[in-house]
Design an enzyme around this catalytic site. Sequence first.
Site, PDB file in Angstrom:
ATOM      1  N   HIS A 190      -2.640  10.955   0.571  1.00 49.54           N
ATOM      2  CA  HIS A 190      -2.083  10.760   1.912  1.00 49.54           C
ATOM      3  C   HIS A 190      -1.431  12.091   2.309  1.00 49.54           C
ATOM      4  O   HIS A 190      -0.233  12.167   2.548  1.00 49.54           O
ATOM      5  CB  HIS A 190      -1.102   9.588   1.925  1.00 49.54           C
ATOM      6  CG  HIS A 190      -0.841   9.003   3.281  1.00 49.54           C
ATOM      7  ND1 HIS A 190      -0.965   7.651   3.565  1.00 49.54           N
ATOM      8  CD2 HIS A 190      -0.456   9.577   4.439  1.00 49.54           C
ATOM      9  CE1 HIS A 190      -0.654   7.430   4.834  1.00 49.54           C
ATOM     10  NE2 HIS A 190      -0.338   8.587   5.391  1.00 49.54           N
ATOM     11  N   GLU A 213      -7.059   8.615   6.278  1.00 50.32           N
ATOM     12  CA  GLU A 213      -7.329   9.294   7.549  1.00 50.32           C
ATOM     13  C   GLU A 213      -7.777  10.741   7.360  1.00 50.32           C
ATOM     14  O   GLU A 213      -7.085  11.686   7.789  1.00 50.32           O
ATOM     15  CB  GLU A 213      -6.087   9.256   8.452  1.00 50.32           C
ATOM     16  CG  GLU A 213      -5.620   7.859   8.806  1.00 50.32           C
ATOM     17  CD  GLU A 213      -4.518   7.853   9.857  1.00 50.32           C
ATOM     18  OE1 GLU A 213      -4.118   8.941  10.326  1.00 50.32           O
ATOM     19  OE2 GLU A 213      -4.054   6.754  10.225  1.00 50.32           O
ATOM     20  N   TYR A 253      -3.531   2.277  15.960  1.00 45.60           N
ATOM     21  CA  TYR A 253      -2.266   2.307  16.703  1.00 45.60           C
ATOM     22  C   TYR A 253      -2.467   2.135  18.205  1.00 45.60           C
ATOM     23  O   TYR A 253      -1.642   1.539  18.875  1.00 45.60           O
ATOM     24  CB  TYR A 253      -1.512   3.622  16.433  1.00 45.60           C
ATOM     25  CG  TYR A 253      -1.002   3.662  15.001  1.00 45.60           C
ATOM     26  CD1 TYR A 253       0.221   3.087  14.673  1.00 45.60           C
ATOM     27  CD2 TYR A 253      -1.767   4.201  13.980  1.00 45.60           C
ATOM     28  CE1 TYR A 253       0.673   3.061  13.369  1.00 45.60           C
ATOM     29  CE2 TYR A 253      -1.325   4.181  12.659  1.00 45.60           C
ATOM     30  CZ  TYR A 253      -0.095   3.608  12.363  1.00 45.60           C
ATOM     31  OH  TYR A 253       0.342   3.572  11.065  1.00 45.60           O
ATOM     32  N   ARG A 307       0.857  -1.180   0.000  1.00 52.41           N
ATOM     33  CA  ARG A 307       0.000   0.000   0.000  1.00 52.41           C
ATOM     34  C   ARG A 307       0.898   1.235   0.000  1.00 52.41           C
ATOM     35  O   ARG A 307       1.663   1.441   0.947  1.00 52.41           O
ATOM     36  CB  ARG A 307      -0.893  -0.016   1.244  1.00 52.41           C
ATOM     37  CG  ARG A 307      -1.709   1.229   1.436  1.00 52.41           C
ATOM     38  CD  ARG A 307      -2.669   1.133   2.645  1.00 52.41           C
ATOM     39  NE  ARG A 307      -3.365   2.398   2.791  1.00 52.41           N
ATOM     40  CZ  ARG A 307      -3.129   3.290   3.756  1.00 52.41           C
ATOM     41  NH1 ARG A 307      -2.262   3.039   4.706  1.00 52.41           N
ATOM     42  NH2 ARG A 307      -3.776   4.433   3.778  1.00 52.41           N
ATOM     43  N   GLU A 346      -3.234   0.058   8.357  1.00 47.80           N
ATOM     44  CA  GLU A 346      -1.999   0.458   9.037  1.00 47.80           C
ATOM     45  C   GLU A 346      -2.050  -0.042  10.462  1.00 47.80           C
ATOM     46  O   GLU A 346      -3.082   0.074  11.135  1.00 47.80           O
ATOM     47  CB  GLU A 346      -1.831   1.989   9.104  1.00 47.80           C
ATOM     48  CG  GLU A 346      -1.400   2.641   7.838  1.00 47.80           C
ATOM     49  CD  GLU A 346      -1.273   4.159   7.968  1.00 47.80           C
ATOM     50  OE1 GLU A 346      -0.993   4.650   9.084  1.00 47.80           O
ATOM     51  OE2 GLU A 346      -1.468   4.828   6.951  1.00 47.80           O
ATOM     52  N   ASN A 358      -7.024   2.204  10.182  1.00 47.10           N
ATOM     53  CA  ASN A 358      -5.676   2.365  10.726  1.00 47.10           C
ATOM     54  C   ASN A 358      -5.783   2.381  12.245  1.00 47.10           C
ATOM     55  O   ASN A 358      -6.578   3.146  12.802  1.00 47.10           O
ATOM     56  CB  ASN A 358      -5.034   3.675  10.247  1.00 47.10           C
ATOM     57  CG  ASN A 358      -4.754   3.667   8.751  1.00 47.10           C
ATOM     58  OD1 ASN A 358      -4.917   2.642   8.081  1.00 47.10           O
ATOM     59  ND2 ASN A 358      -4.324   4.793   8.219  1.00 47.10           N
TER      60      ASN A 358
HETATM   61  C1  FCB Z   1      -0.898   7.435  10.611  1.00 48.04           C
HETATM   62  C2  FCB Z   1      -0.521   7.949   9.235  1.00 48.04           C
HETATM   63  C3  FCB Z   1       0.809   7.442   8.741  1.00 48.04           C
HETATM   64  C4  FCB Z   1       1.830   7.382   9.852  1.00 48.04           C
HETATM   65  C5  FCB Z   1       1.284   6.666  11.050  1.00 48.04           C
HETATM   66  C6  FCB Z   1       2.262   6.496  12.183  1.00 48.04           C
HETATM   67  O1  FCB Z   1      -1.782   8.323  11.200  1.00 48.04           O
HETATM   68  O2  FCB Z   1      -1.499   7.580   8.291  1.00 48.04           O
HETATM   69  O3  FCB Z   1       1.212   8.266   7.678  1.00 48.04           O
HETATM   70  O4  FCB Z   1       2.263   8.650  10.151  1.00 48.04           O
HETATM   71  O5  FCB Z   1       0.148   7.316  11.521  1.00 48.04           O
END
Ligand code: FCB
Length: 462
Positions: A130, A175, A302, A86, A361, A300
């Site tokens: 992006h 995002e 985290y 991607r 992500e 995405n």
């Molecule tokens: C996300 C973004 C990516 C990267 C990660 C850590 O929010 O899409 O570009 O910065 O965080």
Amino acid sequence: MKSKEIKQARRSDGFPEDFLWGCATSSYQIEGAYDEDGRGLSIWDAYCREPGRVSRGQNGDVACDSYHRWPEDVALLSDLGVDAYRFSVAWPRVQPDGQGPSNRAGLDYYARLVDALLAKGIEPWVTLYHWDLPLALGQAGGWTVRDTAYRFAEYAAIMYRELGDRVHRWTTLNEPWCSAFLGYEHGEHAPGLRDRASALAATHHLLLAHGLAVGSFRSRGYVGEIGLVINPATPRPATRHEADLAAAERASVERTGLWLNPVYGLGYPEAYLKARGADMPVKAGDMEIIAAPINFLGVNYYNEDAVAEAPATPAAPDGYRFVPTALPKTEMGWDVVPQGLRRVLGNIARTWPVRSLYVTENGAAYADEAAAPVAAETQSARVHDADRVAYYRGHIAACRDAIADGVPLKGYFAWSLLDNFEWAHGYDKLFGLVTVDPRTLARTPKDSYLFYRDMIAGYGLE
Ligand code: FCB
């Protein structure tokens, strides 16, 4: 075609045979070559040059130099064994001013990359946006201006025409919450504004851009799938008190329902808009355009935040605050919550009619030790990033749990292939499976790369 042995190993691992394993990057974060071959400037080029915006005044002028070193990156992807890569297209490489004729040299770069990936059996997943908006459009008001949505649709049509015969998975925006809110309300991303009304206007125009680009993909009859990538949030209530449960509900809206309700034809969440006393700049027909059916949703993920109730104020109209937890943290200061990924996927699958979900992500920043030579005879070096390996192991296991829960999860992309330009943090936060020497730009796989390779090869999560 995957070998029988690998298919069986995957099945016993709890992942469907055709589960897609991938890796992700984005144009501004890795390409560099910011002024080569006719590329125009983006809002990030300008933002990085404003004093105090990016850590230590760093920028993406060179980044990982993938504009030149892409054959090495394709080789790394191939050795990793991923099914898909991607990456995003830099709009200013294709249309230097964001409109008008396209730049052949820019298009050729992506055509070469796509062909090289396909030759290695890696499926290209192309993100159209992006965050690197052409600066000329930024100077004309960026996403606060309706015209930007129409310019985006024209640019998308150029890309479909150019690559539509070979690229069969597209995502429109990455995002969009970050583009709208970090860019226009929090002042943390380009263009660095602090104005709530602008963030809401940007929200609508980003969604309109998405809908127009989906519509144009469909009307031209391209083969393939198109979707949207969001960074949803389902914060955890800090306690079991009713007030905190309700605060957590409210806290999820801006990152999730604000985007998914309109995309799935349910209009904007009214309580959210009411709390802001704001109207969206909606014109007749917009909501139908935005609700153009998508094939998949990208998530995405985290971390997961904890929130508690707080009095609503004009500055924080949703009435919640983030509270600290005792959970382990990554170098970003983000809580490590693998099961939060399972929760967010489950919530989305239960709430919206999503047929296919992908984790587009997931990954972690840690302060890696410097690459150390491990074997003189191989001349290779390794980075022992045990924390990152543990992060991946936990989150991939959470994906398996989500599938067992019945979530239609079809694939997973690690962020990121390379240590790269992490926006306002510059090169201070490292998310790569592969380290990039800041001086020589030499690439060295980390232990997390080897872990992910072995996992994809069917050795499971052990
Ligand atoms: C996300 C973004 C990516 C990267 C990660 C850590 O929010 O899409 O570009 O910065 O965080």
